[in-house]
Design a protein around this motif. Structure first.
Motif, short mmCIF file in Angstrom:
data_model
loop_
_atom_site.label_atom_id
_atom_site.label_comp_id
_atom_site.label_asym_id
_atom_site.label_seq_id
_atom_site.Cartn_x
_atom_site.Cartn_y
_atom_site.Cartn_z
N GLU A 1 71.14 20.87 -14.80
CA GLU A 1 70.01 19.97 -14.54
C GLU A 1 69.36 20.32 -13.20
OE1 GLU A 1 69.01 15.26 -15.04
OE2 GLU A 1 70.96 15.81 -14.20
N HIS A 2 70.18 20.62 -12.20
CA HIS A 2 69.67 21.04 -10.89
C HIS A 2 68.77 22.26 -11.03
CE1 HIS A 2 69.99 21.97 -6.51
NE2 HIS A 2 69.95 23.23 -6.95
N LEU B 1 65.47 21.29 -12.76
CA LEU B 1 64.55 20.56 -11.87
C LEU B 1 63.78 21.51 -10.96
CD1 LEU B 1 66.83 17.54 -10.87
CD2 LEU B 1 64.78 17.47 -12.29
N LYS C 1 59.66 23.33 -11.92
CA LYS C 1 58.56 22.36 -12.06
C LYS C 1 57.25 23.00 -12.48
CE LYS C 1 60.26 18.75 -8.97
NZ LYS C 1 60.02 17.94 -7.77
N VAL D 1 64.03 18.23 -19.10
CA VAL D 1 64.82 17.43 -18.14
C VAL D 1 65.20 16.08 -18.78
CG1 VAL D 1 64.74 16.24 -15.92
CG2 VAL D 1 63.91 18.58 -16.11
N ILE E 1 62.03 9.55 -14.87
CA ILE E 1 61.46 10.90 -14.92
C ILE E 1 59.95 10.79 -15.15
CG2 ILE E 1 61.60 13.17 -16.00
CD1 ILE E 1 64.40 12.39 -17.01
N LEU F 1 56.91 18.80 -15.42
CA LEU F 1 57.73 17.83 -14.69
C LEU F 1 57.13 17.61 -13.31
CD1 LEU F 1 60.45 16.21 -14.42
CD2 LEU F 1 61.38 18.29 -13.37
N THR G 1 58.37 14.69 -11.06
CA THR G 1 59.47 14.25 -10.19
C THR G 1 60.51 13.51 -11.02
OG1 THR G 1 60.02 13.08 -8.13
CG2 THR G 1 58.39 12.05 -9.56
N GLN G 2 61.68 13.31 -10.42
CA GLN G 2 62.78 12.67 -11.13
C GLN G 2 63.68 11.98 -10.12
OE1 GLN G 2 66.03 13.98 -10.66
NE2 GLN G 2 67.23 13.15 -12.35
#
Length: 941
Positions: free
Chosen positions: A723-724, A727, A730, A739, A870, A879, A881-882
């Motif tokens: 997941e890191h 992210l 973007k 995500v 999210i 994406l 931001t989260q």
């Protein structure tokens, strides 16, 4: 106070402990002790710990144990002795499956760790939240000779980093003392100066408290102790009286209980028949050397524990004495047998033979250990891990074979000599025996080898080069090194560099000439840096300057092999491509997972339930889990002999099979060609075990239960790492849905429910016809069920479950949290430094629950609710931001909880892809409940 620790155990320290006492308790010199197993080395560590606490009560000790099982044993013992009056010290265990917050670590007195866990924790030691690393004043490395084994690179990194941190902390303290001295000298009043001089002397004592971290290494006898001693800081003095103070290396023969070792050779090319021929000699050895005293037989596999125990029972029965090894009443043994879960153990324990391996439940293991210690059973047949993990000495130890099946290379390989030494070291019980006996049964051709090395000190060479890439990446990611020259300087701190100088041919250097050594180290670093660059962990600027990347940071932060993040990135791209394709296909067909957005009454935002279409969710979750299973982290998951057939059978039961084709291209009914060779892959096995874990499919043999546990322990960490990495993408279209898919993956793992199911199917004990009955009553989702009045809800659930189960299901439904957002505001701000437009979104995230005090069935120990907020673009799915949010479960019966949230995002991108209505999408996704997700359409203006 300290004497009370040992009064009940013994009257005096043994000779080895007595020789070391002065240097341990009255100095802060580093210590290296080489002595045979059973010499009381743990007490040596305790004496050093007592010294540290006497000098500096606030300091911490880190004890490194080679295995998790050994860490647990040490924790259990020290909690009884150190964690109770009169000392009341806080002892914490840090291993793969334990987690503690910063406050616990800060307040702890003793940390019992595995090498990998302390390596991870001590990375970034100079950052916020890692202050406790600087407070460590004593580092105890148990079994430090394992530097020469495959995992030795981790120990080497730990010790090198500890010495480096010590130098930095010492320099910081010296600088503070100098500043205090300058301040004292600038005072005009003599009395004030006098007082300040006193303070300066106090500062000096504090500086002493915060000096170099003392390293205590415990080992078997070593052939090259001087090299190791030099490296951990035991300096060679010119004065012979002070030479090597802190180095104690005793011969293998020097042990409190003398030991006789018998080495027997057995012919036979093939492993299994050779093992079978050893069973009768095992029985004969017990009759000859230990007819009534405790016996441990070490074997290579769980299967061998069963076969060996059964053969011993047969031989005893053949001598008309089937209960020869049972030293308690038959009725008592039968009663214990009924309380055990393992079927083989249930049978063997009634004949006085226990079996012990990692596949047993914790209760079964504890029962066997207790019965063996109490003398109720005489023989214990165990896998080699028992030699390290549990302190169960015996009069006779038999090592039945010195080879084991290595799943990574798919062949039988020899135990390291250190493992064999550890096994035979269990022979001889200090309180009961005057001598111990060990029988080592080996393949005929290896008999002379073991005769030589079991009686010779053990030479230690470095294995650091195998882990150099991971260690250089970790130091680069945490900012310790910045260039190739820094890397060479870092390498000079290691035991590897010291051994290269002393044994250059072993490592591939031309000679011991300093120029040749410098060239070898530089070339080694260059090769490693090139490999790190190839795997995306760093970039090179100006020829020698190194800069870490998001992949390198992910590898360091989540303790991954440096090749894994790139594998994960490729897997993410496959998953994202699938999701984008699904979105395109559904758009062309007029299908959408969400309702058309409305803007009635010019409201700022509107929301509705959100869920992926079943095909997209199934394929997305399968693709992410398959990518994780395919990484280097599972290279060593064992695929034992003939397990390829079991994997093939398992692939026919689980929903997706050995790969993602069925999940992404076909249906449950569709069949695909399967290459049987893939069933030999540990990655295929891992993917199958993950599916079996989620669906609760029956595993073919008990070994698979342990393999599943090993795999599942790693999944949360690998999922977080993946997941890191996601992210960080973007700027890629479709990343918003990707995500969001991670919440669906965690939900599948937490609830053990397959993705794409109807949310009603997560109800506990849901009957097969339950969905039909609810649909007939016009209830199609969990949120619809939750909205019903109490009476209506009770009647509906009673119709499905009956009266007996009604209360439990009602409690479950009422304990489901409803998470939503309100007071959502969006505005555009500008970065003062750059002038770039930045979006700011603020909101309150609410949790509402009607029944807070009770846990849901199967809920994890920590009763928290986890959700992700999210935000993405309305068009093309970028994406923005989260943020992850955790709500503690409220204790009141009817309650709500609120958290304020503020997030920045790329305003320009949001506007560019906001569509005609200039909207952005906000999703609130639960990781614990299926069917309660929400999506908000928020106007940018």
């Amino acid at each position: 106070k300290f004497e009370q620790l040992y009064n009940a155990k013994f009257e005096t320290f043994n000779p080895i402990q007595t020789q070391l006492f002065h240097v341990l308790y009255h100095t802060d010199t580093p210590v290296l002790l080489g002595a045979p197993t059973g010499s009381g080395k743990t007490i040596v560590a305790e004496i050093a710990l007592l010294r540290m606490k006497k000098e500096n009560p606030l300091a911490k000790c880190v004890y490194i144990a080679p295995l998790k099982s050994l860490a647990r044993e040490r924790l259990k013992e020290w909690k009884k002795t150190l964690g109770t009056p009169p000392l009341n010290w806080k002892v914490l265990e840090l291993s793969g499956d334990t987690h503690h917050d910063g406050r616990s670590l800060k307040n702890a007195d003793v940390l019992v760790c595995t090498p990998e866990k302390w390596d991870l924790l001590s990375r970034g030691w100079d950052t916020k939240g890692k202050q406790f690393v600087k407070d460590v004043r004593l580092l105890v490395i148990d079994e430090i000779h394992l530097l020469g084994e495959e995992r030795g690179g981790v120990l080497e990194a730990i010790i090198s980093r500890t010495r480096f941190i010590s130098k930095i902390v010492q320099a910081e303290q010296q600088q503070k003392q100098n500043q205090k001295a300058i301040t004292a000298q600038t005072q005009s009043s003599t009395s004030v100066a006098g007082r300040n001089n006193n303070r300066t002397s106090n500062g000096s004592s504090q500086g002493k408290e915060h000096g170099i971290t003392r390293i205590v290494g415990l080992s078997t006898a070593l052939a090259n102790p001087n090299d190791l001693a030099d490296w951990i800081g035991i300096e060679e003095k010119h004065n012979k009286a002070e030479a090597r103070i802190g180095l104690y290396n005793f011969r293998p023969a020097v042990r409190p209980i003398p030991m006789k070792v018998h080495i027997s050779g057995f012919s036979g090319k093939h492993y299994c028949p050779r093992m079978a021929t050893m069973n009768k000699p095992c029985y004969s050895a017990i009759k000859e050397h230990s007819p009534k005293k405790p016996v441990i037989i070490f074997v290579a596999s769980r299967r061998q524990t069963r076969l060996t125990a059964l053969d011993l029972i047969n031989y005893a029965a053949g001598d008309d004495n089937p209960n020869a090894y049972l030293h308690c009443g038959s009725e008592y043994a039968e009663g214990v047998s009924r309380s055990l879960r393992d079927s083989a153990l249930q049978h063997t324990i009634t004949f006085g033979i226990g079996i012990h391996h990692a596949g047993l439940s914790s209760n079964d293991r504890e029962v066997v250990e207790k019965m063996f210690l109490d003398g109720d059973i005489q023989v214990l047949v165990a896998t080699a891990t028992l030699a390290w993990g549990v302190n169960l000495p015996a009069h006779l130890v038999i090592v039945k074979g010195t080879e084991y099946f290595d799943g990574k290379t798919s062949r039988y390989v020899d135990y390291p000599v250190t493992d064999v030494l550890q096994m035979i070291g269990r022979a001889g019980r200090p309180q009961f025996d005057t001598e111990g006996i060990a029988c080592v049964m080996v393949e005929e051709g290896k008999k002379n080898f073991y005769k030589k090395f079991l009686y010779s000190p053990f030479p230690v060479e470095s294995c650091f080069e195998l882990r150099l890439g991971n260690n250089l990446n970790a130091e680069l990611a945490t900012g310790t090194i910045h260039s190739i020259d820094d890397c060479v300087g870092y390498l000079d701190w290691t035991f590897f560099a010291r051994r290269v100088r002393l044994n250059p041919s072993y490592y591939g250097a031309k000679s011991s000439n300093e120029d040749d050594i410098a060239e070898f180290l530089y070339t080694t670093v260059e090769t490693c840096v090139a490999e790190l660059k190839e795997n995306g962990c760093l970039t090179i600027k100006g020829g020698t300057d190194l800069q870490t990347t998001s992949l390198g940071i992910a590898a360091s932060k989540y303790y991954l092999d440096f090749k894994t993040p790139k594998q994960m990135l490729l897997g993410l791209r496959v998953a994202r491509k699938f999701l984008v394709q699904q979105s395109c296909d559904n758009s062309q067909e007029g299908i959408t997972p969400r309702n058309q957005h409305t803007n009635e009454d010019n409201e700022l935002q509107n929301y509705k339930p959100f869920s992926f279409l079943p095909q997209a969710e199934v394929g997305g979750v399968a693709s992410i889990l398959y990518a994780i299973a395919s990484t280097h982290e599972f290279d060593e998951l064992p695929v034992r002999h003939n397990e390829e057939h079991l994997n093939m059978d398992l692939s026919k039961i689980v929903p997706w099979g050995p790969d993602t084709r069925k999940a992404t291209q076909g249906s449950k009914e569709q069949s695909f060609y399967i290459n049987e060779d893939v069933m030999l892959s540990p990655h295929t096995k891992c993917f199958l075990l993950i599916q079996a874990y989620i669906t609760g499919a029956e595993l073919p043999i008990s070994d698979y239960i342990v393999d599943t546990k090993l795999a599942m322990e790693q999944i949360p960490r690998l999922l977080a790492a993946m997941e890191h990495i996601a992210l960080g993408e973007k700027h890629t279209a479709g990343n918003f849905d990707l995500v969001c898919m991670f919440s669906a993956v965690r939900r599948a793992m937490n609830l053990k429910t397959m993705p794409g199911i109807n949310s009603l199917e997560q109800l506990p004990g849901f009957p097969r016809d339950g969905l039909r009955k609810l649909n007939n009553a016009s209830v199609s989702s969990i949120t619809h069920l939750m909205s019903l009045q109490h009476g209506q809800l009770s009647n509906m659930l009673k119709n499905i479950y009956g009266q007996n189960k009604l209360s439990r299901v009602l409690n479950y439904v009422k304990s489901i949290p409803q998470i939503s957002a309100e007071n959502i505001h969006v505005r555009c701000t500008s970065d003062k430094a750059t002038g770039i437009s930045v979006g700011l979104i603020t909101m309150d995230v609410l949790l509402n629950i009607s029944q807070g005090g009770k846990r849901r069935n199967g809920e994890r120990h920590t009763p928290d609710f986890n959700c992700n907020v999210i935000i993405g673009t309305h068009r093309d799915g970028f994406l923005l931001t989260q943020s992850a949010i955790q709500f503690s479960r409220p204790k009141q019966q009817v309650t709500s909880s609120r958290k304020a949230l503020s997030m920045n995002f790329d305003w320009k991108k949001a506007v560019s892809f906001g569509g005609e209505d200039q909207l952005l999408l906000l999703r609130i996704l639960s990781e614990d409940i299926c069917g309660t997700d929400l999506e908000y359409s928020i106007a940018l203006n």
